[in-house]
Design an enzyme around this catalytic site. Structure first.
Site, mmCIF file in Angstrom:
data_model
loop_
_atom_site.group_PDB
_atom_site.id
_atom_site.type_symbol
_atom_site.label_atom_id
_atom_site.label_comp_id
_atom_site.label_asym_id
_atom_site.label_seq_id
_atom_site.Cartn_x
_atom_site.Cartn_y
_atom_site.Cartn_z
ATOM 1 N N ARG A 140 0.846 -1.194 0.000
ATOM 2 C CA ARG A 140 0.000 0.000 0.000
ATOM 3 C C ARG A 140 0.884 1.248 0.000
ATOM 4 O O ARG A 140 0.585 2.223 -0.700
ATOM 5 C CB ARG A 140 -0.912 -0.009 1.237
ATOM 6 C CG ARG A 140 -1.966 1.071 1.230
ATOM 7 C CD ARG A 140 -3.051 0.793 0.203
ATOM 8 N NE ARG A 140 -4.019 1.886 0.186
ATOM 9 C CZ ARG A 140 -5.311 1.705 -0.059
ATOM 10 N NH1 ARG A 140 -5.778 0.503 -0.297
ATOM 11 N NH2 ARG A 140 -6.134 2.730 -0.074
ATOM 12 N N ASP A 186 -7.307 15.296 5.279
ATOM 13 C CA ASP A 186 -6.205 15.218 6.245
ATOM 14 C C ASP A 186 -5.849 13.746 6.411
ATOM 15 O O ASP A 186 -6.253 12.908 5.612
ATOM 16 C CB ASP A 186 -6.584 15.905 7.577
ATOM 17 C CG ASP A 186 -7.717 15.198 8.291
ATOM 18 O OD1 ASP A 186 -8.198 15.737 9.300
ATOM 19 O OD2 ASP A 186 -8.144 14.099 7.835
ATOM 20 N N HIS A 235 -17.706 14.407 -0.514
ATOM 21 C CA HIS A 235 -18.282 13.210 0.114
ATOM 22 C C HIS A 235 -19.802 13.330 0.085
ATOM 23 O O HIS A 235 -20.340 14.398 0.434
ATOM 24 C CB HIS A 235 -17.782 13.090 1.562
ATOM 25 C CG HIS A 235 -18.305 11.885 2.275
ATOM 26 N ND1 HIS A 235 -17.854 10.607 2.022
ATOM 27 C CD2 HIS A 235 -19.274 11.766 3.218
ATOM 28 C CE1 HIS A 235 -18.517 9.761 2.795
ATOM 29 N NE2 HIS A 235 -19.382 10.431 3.522
HETATM 30 C C1 GRF Z 1 -19.754 11.098 -5.689
HETATM 31 O O1 GRF Z 1 -21.046 11.212 -5.083
HETATM 32 C C2 GRF Z 1 -18.698 11.110 -4.620
HETATM 33 O O2 GRF Z 1 -19.015 11.937 -3.524
HETATM 34 C C3 GRF Z 1 -18.718 9.675 -4.177
HETATM 35 O O3 GRF Z 1 -18.861 8.927 -5.363
HETATM 36 C C4 GRF Z 1 -19.565 9.730 -6.303
HETATM 37 C C5 GRF Z 1 -18.711 9.795 -7.534
HETATM 38 O O4 GRF Z 1 -19.519 10.195 -8.588
HETATM 39 N N1 GRF Z 1 -17.500 9.334 -3.478
HETATM 40 P P1 GRF Z 1 -18.843 10.563 -10.019
HETATM 41 O O5 GRF Z 1 -17.792 9.478 -10.290
HETATM 42 O O6 GRF Z 1 -18.236 11.917 -9.872
HETATM 43 O O7 GRF Z 1 -20.002 10.533 -10.973
#
Ligand code: GRF
Length: 201
Positions: free
Chosen positions: A66, A142, A110
């Protein structure tokens, strides 16, 4: 400002950024100089190729550990000398090397109202919990998972008939606008991070 955008899936948030920049190349204040992903064969990369933007792919399984993946991703992004890195649906947690290098200029979006429902299933978790409102959060990344200083949030109501896909799509409508607005303002005006407080000049 030079943006590197990281994706893992459909890339509709990336597309919203590309569309905003294309409609006002001078005014927006940023350009996407590269798009990176942790896997190949995703629509997000196709969107970059169509826009003539360089892409790179760092699959975790291509590296011995990783940490080696994290270092390779860090170097791949650094090669494009970004002012700001944007995680738009990037579904891997970056490690110490990446955060050390890009912390303070790495934003993530998010699909929940952090600190509620962090992690990879924020939409599903809010629905299962019976939340009446949820939404999306744009924050600086972060060392934690979805724990960095919050820049902006948008609220989305949860409807009785919602399933995960319907709710996520309604969240993404707000999320795409929020991300385009925040990235543009960060790029044009500059910003300060003091503890958990973000000030955009
Ligand atoms: C978004 O809602 C993001 O917040 C989440 O996955 C989705 C990705 O959508 N982590 P896209 O690939 O931008 O259409």
């Amino acid at each position: 400002s030079r943006l590197v955008v990281l994706v893992s899936g459909s890339g509709t948030n990336l597309q919203a950024l590309l569309d905003a920049i294309a409609s006002d190349p001078e005014g927006y204040g940023a350009s996407v100089v590269a798009v990176g992903a942790d896997r190949d064969g995703i629509a997000g990369l196709d969107r970059a190729v169509k826009a003539g933007i360089p892409t790179f792919v760092c699959p975790v399984k291509a590296y011995g550990s990783r940490e080696e993946w994290d270092e390779a991703l860090t170097e791949a992004v650094a090669a494009f000398e970004p002012d700001l890195v944007v995680s738009a649906g990037f579904m891997k947690i970056v490690g110490k090397a990446f955060v050390d290098r890009f912390g303070g200029r790495f934003v993530n979006t998010h699909p929940a109202l952090l600190p509620a429902f962090p992690g990879a299933h924020g939409v599903r978790d809010a629905l299962a919990y019976g939340a009446k409102v949820t939404g999306c959060t744009v924050h600086f990344v972060d060392a934690g998972v979805d724990t960095g200083p919050i820049i902006a949030q948008g609220v989305v109501e949860v409807r009785d008939e919602d399933d995960e896909a319907a709710l996520h799509e309604r969240i993404k409508e707000v999320e795409r606008r929020l991300l385009v607005d925040v990235v543009g303002r960060l790029a044009r005006h500059g910003y300060r991070i003091e503890g958990r407080k973000v000030t955009i000049q």
